[in-house]
Design a protein around this motif. Structure first.
Motif, PDB file in Angstrom:
ATOM      1  N   LYS A 193       0.805  -1.222   0.000  1.00 32.10           N
ATOM      2  CA  LYS A 193       0.000   0.000   0.000  1.00 32.10           C
ATOM      3  C   LYS A 193       0.840   1.275   0.000  1.00 32.10           C
ATOM      4  O   LYS A 193       0.349   2.327  -0.422  1.00 32.10           O
ATOM      5  N   LEU A 195       4.895   3.161  -0.600  1.00 29.40           N
ATOM      6  CA  LEU A 195       6.171   3.007  -1.277  1.00 29.40           C
ATOM      7  C   LEU A 195       7.072   4.204  -0.993  1.00 29.40           C
ATOM      8  O   LEU A 195       6.649   5.358  -1.132  1.00 29.40           O
ATOM      9  N   LEU A 205       0.181   4.234  -2.555  1.00 33.02           N
ATOM     10  CA  LEU A 205       0.029   3.791  -3.945  1.00 33.02           C
ATOM     11  C   LEU A 205      -1.401   3.960  -4.438  1.00 33.02           C
ATOM     12  O   LEU A 205      -1.640   4.211  -5.621  1.00 33.02           O
ATOM     13  N   VAL A 208      -2.038   7.594  -5.989  1.00 34.77           N
ATOM     14  CA  VAL A 208      -1.277   8.106  -7.134  1.00 34.77           C
ATOM     15  C   VAL A 208      -2.233   8.490  -8.254  1.00 34.77           C
ATOM     16  O   VAL A 208      -3.064   7.692  -8.686  1.00 34.77           O
ATOM     17  N   LEU A 237       5.225   0.783 -10.267  1.00 32.00           N
ATOM     18  CA  LEU A 237       4.141   1.456 -10.980  1.00 32.00           C
ATOM     19  C   LEU A 237       3.910   0.839 -12.364  1.00 32.00           C
ATOM     20  O   LEU A 237       3.013   1.273 -13.088  1.00 32.00           O
TER      21      LEU A 237
END
Length: 245
Positions: A193, A195, A205, A208, A237
């Protein structure tokens, strides 16, 4: 088919309560009740166990450390008087996290995440077993800010910024400044979850909105990707084609 259960708690009253709850359900069978992790370990060596009701704060070895020491552990439902370990339970894939004093209806909901449960004497249609993991929306952490312990839901976090010996936690609705190292918090956050994308930034995440080879847009902020983090960030990603940018 009955689930073979192990109860581990250093409080005799808590053991009695959980044993009573287990005995009310036709699909649970109590195999062992133990007052510490050593007794529980011995039970696991001699008995097949499907589900552990595990206290966290115990002498000599905590429930969390005990669970980490077990290879291929059974399903676990944590039972504790402390809220602060919810995040740890999420990271260990616990089925649920029950706060003491535990009500029977809440106990039922937790057991239902492993398999449907019916109180004895109450018939009901069969249902498929559920193996749901803890809901990320329920996970939280407490941060000390303004002389208070502030509850922060993990699902609300946009990003975390390091400010030397402090961190700034940004959500859609608030900003929390806490005396904490970002590296310590990074170890506590679920890696699927969150980064680390820069020595000074951890992002959610799920939040984003856009990204390039050098930045990630989270909320209204454009956050830089650190040179040392670039390869991992773009791989996570799913944009390996940007690695040469």
């Amino acid at each position: 088919m009955k689930l073979r259960c192990l109860i581990v708690d250093d409080e005799p009253l808590a053991l009695d309560v959980l044993e009573t709850f287990v005995e009310r359900l036709d699909n649970l069978e109590l195999v062992c009740r133990c007052s510490n992790a050593v007794e529980a370990y011995n039970c696991l060596q001699t008995e097949h166990i499907d589900l552990i009701f595990l206290d966290i704060q115990m002498p000599k070895l905590t429930g969390i450390d005990f669970l980490k020491s077990i290879p291929n552990p059974p399903k676990v439902i944590f039972t504790t008087a402390y809220r602060d370990y919810a995040l740890d339970s999420y990271e260990l894939n616990a089925v649920d996290y029950l706060l003491k004093p535990i009500a029977f209806d809440r106990f039922l909901k937790a057991v239902a995440k492993v398999t449907p449960a019916e109180p004895k004497g109450i018939a009901g249609p069969p249902a498929a077993a559920s193996h749901a993991e803890p809901d990320f929306r329920d996970a939280f952490i407490y941060l000390k800010a303004d002389k208070k312990m502030v509850k922060v839901m993990l699902a609300d976090i946009l990003y975390i910024e390091s400010l030397k010996d402090y961190i700034r936690v940004k959500t859609d609705t608030k900003e929390i400044i806490s005396y904490q190292k970002i590296s310590f918090l990074e170890e506590k956050l679920p890696t699927d979850k969150f980064l680390r994308i820069h020595r000074s930034f951890i992002i959610s995440l799920d939040k984003v909105q856009a990204f390039s080879a050098t930045t990630v847009d989270v909320g209204k902020a454009e956050i830089p990707i650190g040179r040392l983090y670039k390869n991992e960030v773009l791989q996570v990603l799913g944009q390996n084609n940007l690695l040469e940018s």
